[in-house]
Structure formats: structure tokens, C-alpha cells
Design a protein around this motif. Structure first.
Motif: not given
Length: 393
Positions: A255-257, A262-267, A293-296
Motif C-alpha cells: 500500500x506504500x510501496x 524512495x526511502x531505499x529501505x528493504x523489506x 519487488x515490482x515497485x523496486x
């Protein structure tokens, strides 16, 4: 030792060596080559065309802190007497004889990132460790590799029953923020005392000391967050204190991909196989890792064991990889439980791919490993066979 005649899934820049060999010396990978091995190493193992992969990594679990088959006696994961406990060391609580370590090893999981639970806004120090051994000090890959923070429902529920802060999301963030500011001031006072011999150092503060590696970006800040608003609070804290942050679980990450990217943070996503058993999981979907992943966004998969049995890690990766609009090739899906997991824990210099200089943590399979409870033929940690269905040599 040389392992020859194998299809090497390196998990390094998506490289696959269709017919190759791997050389191992003194517990490290020393060479990766293609074609026939022509060297003179006397110890050669023929992989007979099998799939050679790195050992798998669960990037977030609680192995050895909630022991299998035990109740309170084996529950050492949450210190529910103080909401702010950065000084707690998972190393002092993990029992490496927990049977789950053996189960992890039998399915090719050679490294786990295990630490405190999510009852406290700041819970303590996380350990990255191998799954084979008797003495935990000898099994450590990196300690601490991260600090555990938690947002949302779990700290609220833990302390509302005690009529004690935090009982709101505001208070959870406030406790984290206050302690990080104290640690920052403590750091500044320490630095001044080192620069000026007439300035006394601050009184020793074990909580602030534990947070110094986080503020210096020497270790990761792992933040338990399910809901999108909690994820955004974590991103806000990362910016405010310039932390090397990782979102753990990230259930509503899709929902906030864009904000996460933009923050360059992994999940670290997971557990993938779960019910919507509490309000924060109401919007859970198995497409979440693929949408991220599709959002980068860099994504890894975890089991959160004991929430999900550790042996379901590769099954979870298979489900996640097949859930999106464009299913992943299994070789690519494998990266979510190898190199991406290693990066999320800050241990990719040691493990996570097959490359010279890295630990010789290897698995041999007779079929693609990303699937339902697929077991390796053998597992190697630090160049030693630690699990095998038959004698490999």
C-alpha cells in the motif's frame, strides 16, 4: 575439496553456471569455475548434474528463544517488564540445542537471524548465526547484526494490560525517539570527552551504549511493522536519526510501496503462510512481496519461526514468487532467501551467494529447491558436511 559437475545457482548478480565446479579450502569458497575441473585437488565430489545453491538464510525468526515443545521454560524472547530494553542480548537467551535448528539444517537453512520478540518498542540485540554447532559463540556470523524495534499492536497489547506506557502508537514512537535522542546526546558527550581531556565522559549508560552502533550505522535497525501507517512511522524514524533501516514483516507494504522505494529501505516479508489472525493482518496478501519487488524494493522472505515452522522457508518463497502477476523464475526466487536475506542482516560479506571469499555454506539438490518441503541431498557449513541423506564421498 572440489565439487564438480553441478549446475551452480550462485545468487550473485543472477548468475547461473550451467556446468561447473566450486573449490573449497579451509571453510571458504576459493574458486567458482565453468566446465571440467582440471586441477589436482585429491578430494573431488561429483555432483552428478545436481543443483548447487548457497545455504539458505531466514532473515527474521526466533529460533532458540521460543524453544520447540516447551512453554514458559523455553520462552526467553520478550522481557515484558520494561518497554525499552536495547541492552538485552539475544546471544544470552538462544539455546542452540533447540530441535528447530536441526530441522532448519535438514532443509538447507544454514544461517538464521534470530532475536527478541515484538513486545517492546526497543527489544534488544539480534544475532545472525549458523544452524550447526553446540556452542553458540562458535556459531555466530555476526553479533549484534541489528537492533530490534517494534511498532503497532504488539507493544500496545503488552503494556495496556499493565496500565503502563505505551498504550498508543504515539507513545510507542515517543519511547523509541526519546531513547535514540538520549543515545545521541550520550554519543556527543563521549566524543567531547575524547577530544578534550578536561571534559569528563558521561556516566556509563548500558542502554545508550547498546544503541551507539545503530546511530553509527554499524548495525541495522530492524523494525517490526505490519500496517502501512506503522511502516511510514518507521521510515520517519529512519530519516530522523539517519538509521540503516529494514522493515520486518511489512504486511501492508504494497500500500506504500513507493514511499519504501524512495526511502531505499528493504523489506523482510513474512510469514507468507498465515491466517489473518489479528487486526494488523486484515489486509495481508501473498502478492505483497512481488508487488514490492515490482515497485523496486529489495525483498527477502522469512518464516518468523516459531510462528511458522522453519522448514517452510523455501515453500514460502515458492508461494510468494508465484503470487504476482509475473511469477518469478525459481532461480530468481531463490535470491529472496539467500543474498537478499544476507543484505537485510548486514552479513552479505560472509554468506548469501556462491562466490570466492565467502563461507562454504552449500546445498546440493536433485530438483529445483524452491517448492513444497524439498530437501537437499546434503548440506555443508563452513566446508563441513553437516547434514546428508547419503554419504557424499
Amino acid at each position: 575439496m572440489v565439487i564438480k559437475n553441478v549446475r551452480i545457482i550462485t545468487c550473485q548478480d543472477s548468475q547461473v553456471v550451467e556446468q561447473g565446479y566450486v573449490e573449497v579450502k579451509e571453510g571458504k569458497i576459493t574458486a567458482v569455475g565453468q566446465g571440467e575441473y582440471t586441477g589436482n585437488d585429491p578430494e573431488v565430489l561429483d555432483g552428478q548434474g545436481g543443483f548447487l545453491t548457497p545455504g539458505f538464510i531466514d532473515a527474521h525468526c526466533h529460533l532458540g528463544m521460543w524453544e520447540e515443545g516447551l512453554a514458559f521454560e523455553g520462552d526467553d524472547g520478550n522481557e515484558e517488564t520494561d518497554p525499552c530494553t536495547p541492552q538485552l542480548r539475544s546471544l544470552d537467551a538462544i539455546n542452540p540445542r533447540d530441535r528447530a535448528f536441526g530441522e532448519a539444517l535438514s532443509y538447507g537453512i544454514t544461517t538464521v537471524v534470530t532475536g527478541p520478540g515484538s513486545a517492546n518498542p526497543i527489544a534488544g540485540q539480534i544475532c545472525a548465526m549458523k544452524t550447526w554447532g553446540n556452542v553458540i559463540d562458535d556459531m555466530v556470523v555476526r553479533f549484534p547484526c541489528a537492533m530490534k524495534f517494534a511498532l503497532g499492536e504488539n507493544p500496545k497489547n503488552t503494556y495496556s494490560d499493565k496500565s503502563q506506557q505505551p498504550v498508543t502508537r504515539m507513545a510507542i514512537a515517543s519511547i523509541i525517539r526519546e531513547q535514540l535522542y538520549k543515545a545521541r546526546r550520550y554519543q556527543q558527550d563521549l566524543e567531547r570527552s575524547q577530544e578534550d581531556e578536561d571534559t569528563d565522559p558521561p556516566d556509563y549508560d548500558i542502554k545508550c551504549e547498546a544503541l551507539l552502533p545503530v546511530l553509527r550505522r554499524q548495525i541495522k535497525a530492524h523494525v517490526h511493522a505490519h500496517r502501512a501507517d506503522d511502516i511510514c512511522t518507521a521510515l520517519r524514524l529512519f530519516r530522523e536519526f539517519d538509521l540503516d533501516g529494514v522493515i520486518i514483516h511489512g504486511t501492508e507494504g504494497y500500500l506504500v510501496a513507493d514511499a519504501i522505494r524512495k526511502a531505499g529501505v528493504p523489506v523482510v516479508c513474512g510469514p507468507i503462510i498465515t491466517t489473518r489472525g489479528k487486526p494488523e493482518l486484515a489486509n495481508a496478501c501473498r502478492e505483497n512481496p512481488m508487488l514490492l519487488m515490482e515497485a523496486g524494493v529489495p525483498v527477502s522472505i522469512n518464516t518468523d519461526a516459531n510462528e511458522l515452522p522453519i522448514d517452510m522457508l523455501l515453500t514460502s518463497a515458492a508461494i510468494a514468487a508465484g503470487a504476482g502477476s509475473r511469477p518469478l523464475l525459481w532461480e530468481k526466487a531463490l535470491e529472496m532467501v539467500t543474498i537478499r536475506s544476507a543484505e537485510a542482516a548486514g552479513i552479505s560479506d560472509r554468506v548469501g551467494s556462491i562466490a570466492p571469499g565467502k563461507d562454504a555454506d552449500l546445498c546440493l539438490f536433485r530438483q529445483p529447491p524452491v517448492g513444497l518441503l524439498v530437501r537437499p541431498e546434503w548440506v555443508m557449513i563452513d566446508g563441513k558436511f553437516t547434514h546428508q541423506s547419503s554419504n557424499p564421498l
